[in-house]
Structure formats: structure tokens, C-alpha cells
Scaffold this motif. Structure first.
Motif, short mmCIF file in Angstrom:
data_model
loop_
_atom_site.label_atom_id
_atom_site.label_comp_id
_atom_site.label_asym_id
_atom_site.label_seq_id
_atom_site.Cartn_x
_atom_site.Cartn_y
_atom_site.Cartn_z
N PRO A 41 -10.24 -40.58 25.88
CA PRO A 41 -10.30 -40.37 24.43
C PRO A 41 -11.54 -39.56 24.03
N HIS A 42 -11.49 -39.02 22.82
CA HIS A 42 -12.67 -38.37 22.27
C HIS A 42 -13.71 -39.40 21.84
N MET A 43 -13.23 -40.57 21.39
CA MET A 43 -14.15 -41.61 20.94
C MET A 43 -13.69 -42.98 21.44
N VAL A 44 -14.67 -43.81 21.79
CA VAL A 44 -14.45 -45.23 22.01
C VAL A 44 -15.28 -45.95 20.96
N ILE A 45 -14.66 -46.84 20.20
CA ILE A 45 -15.36 -47.52 19.11
C ILE A 45 -15.25 -49.03 19.28
N SER B 217 -18.80 -35.90 18.02
CA SER B 217 -20.23 -35.99 18.28
C SER B 217 -20.99 -36.66 17.14
N PHE B 218 -20.39 -36.74 15.96
CA PHE B 218 -21.03 -37.47 14.86
C PHE B 218 -20.07 -38.46 14.19
N GLY B 219 -18.95 -38.78 14.87
CA GLY B 219 -18.08 -39.86 14.41
C GLY B 219 -16.95 -39.48 13.50
N ALA B 220 -16.66 -38.18 13.38
CA ALA B 220 -15.60 -37.74 12.46
C ALA B 220 -14.25 -37.68 13.16
N ILE B 221 -13.21 -37.90 12.39
CA ILE B 221 -11.83 -37.87 12.87
C ILE B 221 -11.17 -36.56 12.45
N THR B 222 -10.43 -35.94 13.38
CA THR B 222 -9.64 -34.75 13.07
C THR B 222 -8.19 -35.03 13.46
N PRO B 223 -7.27 -34.14 13.10
CA PRO B 223 -5.86 -34.34 13.49
C PRO B 223 -5.62 -34.31 15.00
N GLN B 224 -6.62 -33.89 15.79
CA GLN B 224 -6.47 -33.86 17.24
C GLN B 224 -7.26 -34.96 17.94
N THR B 225 -7.94 -35.80 17.18
CA THR B 225 -8.81 -36.82 17.76
C THR B 225 -8.01 -37.97 18.37
N VAL B 226 -8.44 -38.40 19.55
CA VAL B 226 -7.87 -39.58 20.22
C VAL B 226 -8.96 -40.64 20.28
N ARG C 173 -4.02 -39.97 17.83
CA ARG C 173 -3.59 -41.23 18.46
C ARG C 173 -4.75 -42.21 18.48
N VAL C 174 -4.48 -43.44 18.13
CA VAL C 174 -5.46 -44.52 18.18
C VAL C 174 -4.86 -45.66 18.98
N ALA C 175 -5.57 -46.08 20.01
CA ALA C 175 -5.19 -47.27 20.77
C ALA C 175 -6.10 -48.40 20.36
N ILE C 176 -5.55 -49.39 19.68
CA ILE C 176 -6.30 -50.55 19.21
C ILE C 176 -6.14 -51.65 20.26
N THR C 177 -7.22 -52.05 20.89
CA THR C 177 -7.10 -52.97 22.02
C THR C 177 -7.91 -54.24 21.81
#
Length: 342
Positions: free
Chosen positions: A239-243, A104-113, A135-139
Motif C-alpha cells: 500500500p501507499h499508506m499503513v495507518i 508523504s504527508f498523509g493525503a488521499i488521492t483516487p489512486q491511493t491504497v 482501495r482501503v483494507a480495514i483490518t
């Protein structure tokens, strides 16, 4: 102070060096050096940099307007993720390990996708992976540069995937044809032979948008475009975040609708979207207006905030920032209704 010829000469030399450095940079960043370095205290500072290779204008593999070089907002997005994660780690909140709360404020945790779209060299996605995301999917439509940088980084919690915004098959066929033509033209000006890779940048690049052309029937919609990618994420969930960074610059209305629909299709009800935008002139503001209208049509809602005014946990960001952050916005979005099929 006392004026001396020696000091005057030194000042003049320093002025010329500064001018040369400015001329060397494009859009305020170095798009010519073969290797780039990104550092942040949250990643271990200067002792633990992220190293990126790029193919700038003096490289045989350079294709204008594409993902072969760095773009400035990628640095700012990386800074934002690092600042937010550091703030979360230093907080005493009982929710700091919750990936939904952290997102919700852009932080990464060990469970963040995380999914990065339009990744280019992949800097922001690599930052998320280095910060410890699950997990990070770089597209990107042209993933070769990001794949090369991921292999250098030796990160096992990230992948590089091809993702074309919405009407994937149609745009890919047209984009490949344009990029091959651009690459063939560039090839005539270089004596060296092109690199012997399994898939050159030209073979996978869409160097010019096709947003004003008519679409053929049965082109894939946004849900079809992202479905294969979503299946590769943990438990097949959104995912938790799309950047994203530097994905809005001079495109037309339809191109921005493709982008917004693709973002919307990637989002679940608890996904947070962060896009960094930079003002580079009138055409950029027009594109941003196209994007903002497109996000509403795609079922997304949010707000733009100047990067210098972004708060994390109600407090100002603690990171060093970038010289041109005053010209950049952080666009924060969430899905408020389902993205329609088009």
C-alpha cells in the motif's frame, strides 16, 4: 452582571450537565452510546457524517479492552487524513495527483491504497475510503464491528479483513479461548440471549495480549501473516499508506515487536506509516518505548511529532482538531531495510 436565584440555578444545572457529560466519557470519548458520528468539512461537514455503531459497556456484546468501542486516537487520525487531503486538493502542486507524493504527508488521492491495522470500529479506514482512495483494507483481529460499520457506510472501495499481528495462528487460538471465557462470564449477568450471528465478537476476540508466553514451533512470521492480505490489494503491491491508532497502550515488548514486524512486512520502499499515540500514563510511555525499539529492529525509521505541531505542506493543519490533541503524537515511519524473519 446581577446575581439572581434563577441565574444561579441555571449555572448550577449547567455545571451538573457538564459533569455528567464528563463522567459519561471514557478516555475523553463516548464509549457508551450505541451510535457515533464523525464529521469533517473534507467529507461534507454535518450533512455527510460517517456513522459508527459500537457495543459499549452497557451492551450485551461488549468485551472489555477490545474493538467493540471507539478509542480517542481514531478521531485524531481521521482528522489528520481529512486535513491532509483537503490541503492537497487546494494546492497548486503538479504532483497533487501522485499517490506517492500525497502519501508523504498523509493525503488521499483516487489512486491511493491504504491498509488500516488494529482498526477496531474502522473509523480511520472509512475516512480514507470516503476521501476517495482506490482501495482501503480495514483490518483487525476482531473484524466484526468494522464489517458492520462498512456495510452501513455502503462504500465499495473498502474491505474488512482479519489480520493478526505476526504469530497469527498461535495468538488466535489462545485469544479465542480467553474471549469465550470473558463472554461466558458476561453472559451470566445479562438476561437477554446473545445475538444469533454467524460469528460473535467473543468467538473472534483476543481480549488480553499473550506477549509473554513462549511461542510454539512453526508459528507464522510477519511475511507469512500479511501475504494473503497483500495479494488482495491492486496488482498485489504494497500500500501507499499503513495507518493505525491506539495500537500502543499497555502491551509488552514482544507484543510491540509483533506489531512492528507486521507493519514492516506490509511496507514497500515507498509506503508511509502513520500511527497516532496518546499519553494515558506511565505504562503508555513504556509501551511507546517498546514500540520505537521494535520499529528499528523491524527495519523502520521515523519520528514522533505532537499532533498540534504537525505541518502539512509546510503549513499548520487547518482542521478544527480535538480537545486532547495536545496529549497525542503522530508517529511517521518508513521502511529503510527489509524486515527480518523471526
Amino acid at each position: 452582571s446581577v446575581f439572581t436565584p434563577t441565574r444561579a440555578m441555571a449555572d448550577d444545572t449547567a455545571g451538573r450537565v457538564s459533569e455528567a457529560e464528563a463522567l459519561f466519557k471514557i478516555h475523553g470519548v463516548d464509549q457508551r452510546s450505541r451510535e457515533l458520528v464523525f464529521t469533517h468539512p473534507a467529507l461534507g461537514g454535518d450533512e455527510s457524517p460517517i456513522r459508527l455503531r459500537q457495543d459499549g459497556s452497557d451492551s450485551h456484546q461488549f468485551v472489555p479492552g477490545t474493538s467493540t468501542v471507539i478509542w480517542p486516537c481514531a478521531y485524531s487520525l481521521g482528522d489528520f487524513l481529512c486535513d491532509a487531503t483537503a490541503s492537497n486538493l487546494n494546492s497548486d502542486s503538479t504532483k497533487r495527483g501522485d499517490p506517492h507524493h500525497a502519501a508523504s504527508f498523509g493525503a488521499i488521492t483516487p489512486q491511493t491504497v491504504v491498509v488500516e491495522i488494529g482498526a477496531g470500529l474502522g473509523l480511520a479506514g472509512l475516512c480514507a475510503a470516503r476521501l476517495g482512495a482506490k482501495r482501503v483494507a480495514i483490518t483487525d483481529a476482531t473484524p466484526l464491528a468494522a464489517q458492520r460499520n462498512l456495510e452501513t457506510a455502503l462504500l465499495k472501495n473498502a474491505t474488512v479483513d482479519t489480520l493478526w499481528w505476526q504469530r497469527a495462528t498461535w495468538r488466535r487460538e489462545r485469544g479465542i479461548a480467553k474471549a469465550k471465557k470473558a463472554y461466558a462470564t458476561a453472559d451470566k449477568t445479562h438476561a437477554a440471549a446473545p445475538p444469533s450471528t454467524s460469528e460473535s465478537i467473543a468467538d473472534q476476540d483476543d481480549s488480553e495480549p499473550e506477549s509473554d508466553d513462549e511461542e510454539p514451533p512453526n508459528t507464522p512470521d510477519s511475511a507469512q501473516t500479511v501475504s494473503a492480505l497483500l495479494k488482495t490489494l491492486p496488482d498485489g503491491n504494497q500500500p501507499h499508506m499503513v495507518i493505525a491508532s491506539d495500537v500502543c497502550y499497555s502491551q509488552g515488548r514482544r507484543e510491540m515487536q509483533m506489531l512492528a514486524d507486521t507493519i514492516g512486512a506490509l511496507c514497500g520502499d515507498e509506503t508511509f506509516v502513520y500511527v497516532v499515540f496518546e499519553d494515558r500514563g506511565d505504562c503508555c510511555w513504556g509501551t511507546l518505548q517498546h514500540f520505537w525499539r521494535a520499529t528499528e529492529s523491524a527495519g523502520l525509521a521515523g519520528d514522533p511529532t505532537p499532533l498540534e505541531d504537525v505541518l502539512i505542506g509546510g503549513k499548520a493543519r487547518q482542521g478544527p482538531g480535538r480537545p486532547n490533541d495536545s496529549e497525542r503524537l503522530l508517529l511517521r515511519l518508513r521502511r529503510v531495510r527489509a524486515t527480518p524473519e523471526r
